[in-house]
Design an enzyme around this catalytic site. Structure first.
Site, PDB file in Angstrom:
ATOM      1  N   ASP A   1      20.629 -35.424 -39.580  1.00 55.62           N
ATOM      2  CA  ASP A   1      21.905 -34.704 -39.617  1.00 55.62           C
ATOM      3  C   ASP A   1      21.640 -33.198 -39.601  1.00 55.62           C
ATOM      4  OD1 ASP A   1      23.141 -37.136 -39.903  1.00 55.62           O
ATOM      5  OD2 ASP A   1      23.277 -36.979 -42.091  1.00 55.62           O
TER       6      ASP A   1
HETATM    7  N1  URA Z   1      20.337 -40.436 -43.787  1.00 56.81           N
HETATM    8  C1  URA Z   1      21.336 -39.526 -43.740  1.00 56.81           C
HETATM    9  O1  URA Z   1      22.366 -39.686 -44.380  1.00 56.81           O
HETATM   10  N2  URA Z   1      21.145 -38.433 -42.973  1.00 56.81           N
HETATM   11  C2  URA Z   1      20.007 -38.195 -42.272  1.00 56.81           C
HETATM   12  O2  URA Z   1      19.913 -37.169 -41.597  1.00 56.81           O
HETATM   13  C3  URA Z   1      18.998 -39.144 -42.338  1.00 56.81           C
HETATM   14  C4  URA Z   1      19.178 -40.262 -43.090  1.00 56.81           C
END
Ligand code: URA
Length: 241
Positions: free
Chosen positions: A105
């Site tokens: 993310d």
């Molecule tokens: N889980 C999440 O919530 N975000 C990420 O970027 C990776 C794993």
């Protein structure tokens, strides 16, 4: 050696395997001057001329493999329609069509492999290879034993139970608590949604290890080349399943 046309295009970094399939089906790929629309068409690329959108396919590109420590506010894509900072911005010195393996993310930091080896990238991302990922997650609350057990045995997100994973309390923090999470899945916003499922909120998330590759002292925004041994190990792990 004969290979599927789709595989050859992905190997040469034309696009992802799926993207290569779409290119073939749309009639943009020619073999010895003839349009081929069959993804599984097998040829020996050293004996035939392949053209994609009118351009002759270059000979095999040197393969690059990096471990990158993605900072927050960087998008895990090659380009962004909103001109936000992407992973590609950090690799301007490398003359190759690189792309990140999977996604983190925008507000997640940490380990991500960047390569132009489409075949390996595809395997690492495929659920059947169950690539191991280790995260450090700061939660807004301390999780009771029951909540931790719920997370490790699986919670429902989008109507589907998550696979068993490991969770370990690292320390209490001013904000709540910090946990180590080890997963073999990679669903969208998985950790954040898992915590939400037990009434908690992830305040900070960092991936510290991906497929056995550790960030160690790699600083945010820095990358390093994988060693030959590391690349061999990654490839081997992807053929064992
Ligand atoms: N889980 C999440 O919530 N975000 C990420 O970027 C990776 C794993």
């Amino acid at each position: 050696m004969e290979q599927r046309l789709q595989t050859i295009l992905a190997h040469r970094g034309v696009s992802s395997r799926r993207g290569a399939g779409a290119l073939i089906e749309s009639g943009k790929v020619k073999v010895d001057g003839e349009v081929v629309k069959e993804k599984g068409f097998r040829i020996d690329s050293s004996k035939h001329k392949i053209c994609v959108s009118g351009k002759v396919l270059r000979s095999e590109e040197k393969k690059h493999y990096f471990l990158f420590n993605k900072p927050k506010n960087v998008i895990s894509t090659v380009s962004d329609t909103h001109s936000r900072k992407t992973i590609t911005d950090f690799f301007k010195k490398i003359n190759a069509r690189l792309y990140p393996v999977g996604r983190l993310d925008k507000d997640t930091e940490g380990a991500i492999v960047v390569t132009n080896d489409g075949d390996l990238a595809h395997k690492l991302m495929h659920p059947s290879f169950e690539t191991k990922k280790e995260y450090v997650a700061t939660s807004d609350i301390f999780l009771t034993k029951e909540k931790q057990e719920k997370l490790s045995s699986g919670v429902k997100i989008d109507g589907k139970k998550t696979c068993a994973c490991k969770i370990k309390l690292l320390r209490r923090s001013a904000k709540g608590a910090v946990y180590k999470m080890i997963l073999h899945e990679g669903r969208k916003r998985q950790i954040k949604r898992m915590f939400e499922a037990v009434g908690a909120k992830v305040l900070e998330l960092k991936r510290v290890k991906y497929a056995g590759l550790e960030l160690k002292n790699l600083k945010e925004g820095e990358y390093r080349s994988l060693t030959k041994k590391e690349v061999e190990k990654l490839k081997k792990n992807c053929t064992l399943h």
